[in-house]
Scaffold this active site. Structure first.
Site, PDB file in Angstrom:
ATOM      1  N   LYS A  80      75.008 -29.437  -7.745  1.00  0.00           N
ATOM      2  CA  LYS A  80      74.808 -30.052  -6.431  1.00  0.00           C
ATOM      3  C   LYS A  80      74.103 -31.392  -6.581  1.00  0.00           C
ATOM      4  O   LYS A  80      73.217 -31.557  -7.418  1.00  0.00           O
ATOM      5  CB  LYS A  80      73.989 -29.107  -5.552  1.00  0.00           C
ATOM      6  CG  LYS A  80      73.797 -29.588  -4.114  1.00  0.00           C
ATOM      7  CD  LYS A  80      73.005 -28.561  -3.303  1.00  0.00           C
ATOM      8  CE  LYS A  80      72.801 -29.007  -1.865  1.00  0.00           C
ATOM      9  NZ  LYS A  80      72.042 -28.023  -1.058  1.00  0.00           N
ATOM     10  N   SER A 155      74.073 -26.345   3.308  1.00  0.00           N
ATOM     11  CA  SER A 155      74.347 -27.696   2.874  1.00  0.00           C
ATOM     12  C   SER A 155      75.070 -27.779   1.533  1.00  0.00           C
ATOM     13  O   SER A 155      75.565 -28.840   1.152  1.00  0.00           O
ATOM     14  CB  SER A 155      73.024 -28.471   2.774  1.00  0.00           C
ATOM     15  OG  SER A 155      72.192 -27.917   1.759  1.00  0.00           O
ATOM     16  N   SER A 179      71.352 -22.323   2.650  1.00  0.00           N
ATOM     17  CA  SER A 179      72.324 -23.312   2.175  1.00  0.00           C
ATOM     18  C   SER A 179      73.094 -22.917   0.920  1.00  0.00           C
ATOM     19  O   SER A 179      73.981 -23.650   0.494  1.00  0.00           O
ATOM     20  CB  SER A 179      71.631 -24.661   1.933  1.00  0.00           C
ATOM     21  OG  SER A 179      71.256 -25.238   3.159  1.00  0.00           O
TER      22      SER A 179
END
Length: 488
Positions: A80, A155, A179
């Site tokens: 990420k 997210s 998330s």
């Protein structure tokens, strides 16, 4: 070996050990798959194929030379875009950090490298991890591989979508209020948030420091357990890091822990707002556990209804403080229109941050301001302790808690773009776990009639990852949902 990109860590490790494939072949398969499908999915913000293949070649050379190998040796793992990887972009999907390249590795990346992993690409996300749909990225909107018109969650939407699409063997995400687990549920993969402090946050760009945690996305519970083991360890660079406690040989424990267990079901999680198909699916999963001899206990988490407002006070307050460092003076975006110091600050932040980040900074600054701190932030922290107390009381009766991961399946892109409150409620079943600092995992539990994935959340006791993994693994092994992949 065209399906290498959909195999698990444990399957590929066995193939590598038997000489049936090489890390270069696995990494090339992932690179080829990404080239074939990412124009549709848009999971990656950037990739470095040359670097990944160099890491893979080094792994193969270690193996050929008979050197000691790590548990992830030669396995490509996507990262990420909020975790620092040396000499790679670190943008947090924001214009504020558009040209920033990290000079160091986050501790979790150091751990993965020590385990032999191939670090692969930068995955899309909501800007600074603020969002539940990955529509807040400053660069692109990631699609859900099961239905390209729907969102992948957020997210960590890029991390989940890449897993579902076969663009990585495993990925890392971060979980502040759900998330990892929410996008894992919407994309039909496994996603896990550890006990707060168990994985170092050093090198994670902070959103809300008392809530943020690094965790794995994987194809199976066993793979998630392997990844967690590789990242464990107290880190002196992170003041919130905690030495592992209890059983930490998670993958081995899966073979030993077979139940039956006492499992709690909070009635507050099955009321208003839950999609009927999701509710029926999770009730079916609970019935399966009951059929296996598990005792199902009705429990109450009475303060969970306050989790969303508490979270959006605590998280925004911490974000307001953490993001103050992006001021146009040091390493962030600097406005070319600024004529004085104050304009440099305001214009740089105004141009660099997106709408959702600005919204949360403004709210966080307000609740921390003079005259409002006691009324909002301090009171929210007191209620946060009550939420933890609810869990502690529940865990006096049960070994783990079963809930839906998300109240709905994936929704259409743009559907909630103009309704922030509706978007915030996407994490209604996951937020309380972060506020309490507990571990939780989402595992695929089926599909809607339209073919969208649904996720079952298993919540464990603090440092009770081994039991949590075992409960989730039992369900996964009895069903084939984790083996199903989208048709891109």
């Amino acid at each position: 070996m065209s399906d290498l990109h959909f195999k698990t860590i444990s399957e590929l490790a066995a193939m590598l050990a038997a000489g049936e494939t090489t890390s270069v072949e696995i990494t090339q398969a992932v690179i080829d798959r990404t080239a074939a499908v990412d124009a549709q999915v848009k999971a990656f913000l950037s990739t470095d194929a040359e670097d990944a293949l160099a890491q893979a070649k080094a792994s193969d050379e270690r193996r050929a030379a008979g050197k000691a190998l790590g548990p992830l040796d030669g396995i490509p793992i996507g990262i990420k875009d909020t975790l620092a990887v040396k000499d790679q972009p670190l943008r947090c999907a924001s214009k504020m950090l558009e040209n920033y390249v990290s000079p160091f590795d986050a501790t979790c990346i150091v751990k993965l490298r020590e385990a032999g992993a191939v670090i692969w690409g930068r995955l899309n996300m909501d800007e600074f991890a603020m969002g539940s749909s990955t529509e807040n990225s400053a660069y692109q909107t990631t699609a859900n591989p099961w239905d390209l018109e729907t969102i992948p969650g957020g997210s960590s939407g890029g991390s989940a979508a890449a897993m579902a699409a076969g663009e990585a063997i495993a990925t890392l995400g971060t979980d502040t209020g759900g998330s990892i687990r929410q996008p894992a549920a919407l994309c039909g993969v496994v996603g896990m948030k550890p006990t707060y402090g168990l994985i170092s946050r050093y090198g994670l760009v902070a959103f809300a420091s008392s809530l943020d945690q690094v965790g794995p996305f994987a194809r199976t519970v066993e793979d998630a357990a392997i990844l967690m083991e590789a990242m464990l360890g107290k880190d002196d660079l992170d003041s919130t890091s905690i030495a592992p406690q209890g059983e930490t040989n998670y993958a081995a424990a899966l073979k030993e822990k077979k139940g039956p267990w006492k499992l709690g079901v909070p009635q507050e999680f099955f009321g208003e707002g839950i999609d009927p198909e999701v509710k029926a699916n999770i009730e079916k999963a609970i019935d399966w556990y009951k059929s296996q001899g598990c005792e199902i206990v009705d429990i109450s988490l009475p303060h969970s209804e306050l989790a969303v407002p508490v979270y959006y006070i605590v998280a925004t307050a911490e974000a307001s403080s953490n993001l103050a460092r992006f001021d146009g003076v040091r390493y962030s975006h600097r406005s070319e229109e600024a004529k004085d110091a104050m304009a440099l600050f305001t214009k740089s932040r105004g141009e660099g941050f997106g709408d959702e980040v600005k919204r949360r900074i403004i709210l966080g600054t307000y609740v921390l301001s003079s005259g409002y701190y006691d009324a909002y932030y301090l009171r929210a922290q007191k209620v946060r302790r009550l939420i933890l107390g609810d869990f502690e009381k529940a865990f006096e009766q049960v070994d783990a808690i079963l809930t839906p991961t998300s109240p709905t399946p994936a929704f259409k892109r743009g559907e909630r773009a103009d309704d922030p409150l509706a978007m915030y409620l996407s994490d209604v079943y996951t937020i309380s776990v972060n506020l309490a600092g507990l571990p939780a995992i989402s595992v695929p539990s089926g599909f809607t009639e339209s073919g969208l994935p649904i996720g079952l959340q298993v919540i464990g006791k603090a440092f009770g990852e081994a039991d949590m993994f075992a409960v989730a693994n039992a369900f996964e092994k009895a069903h084939d949902y984790a083996q199903q992949t989208p048709k891109l």
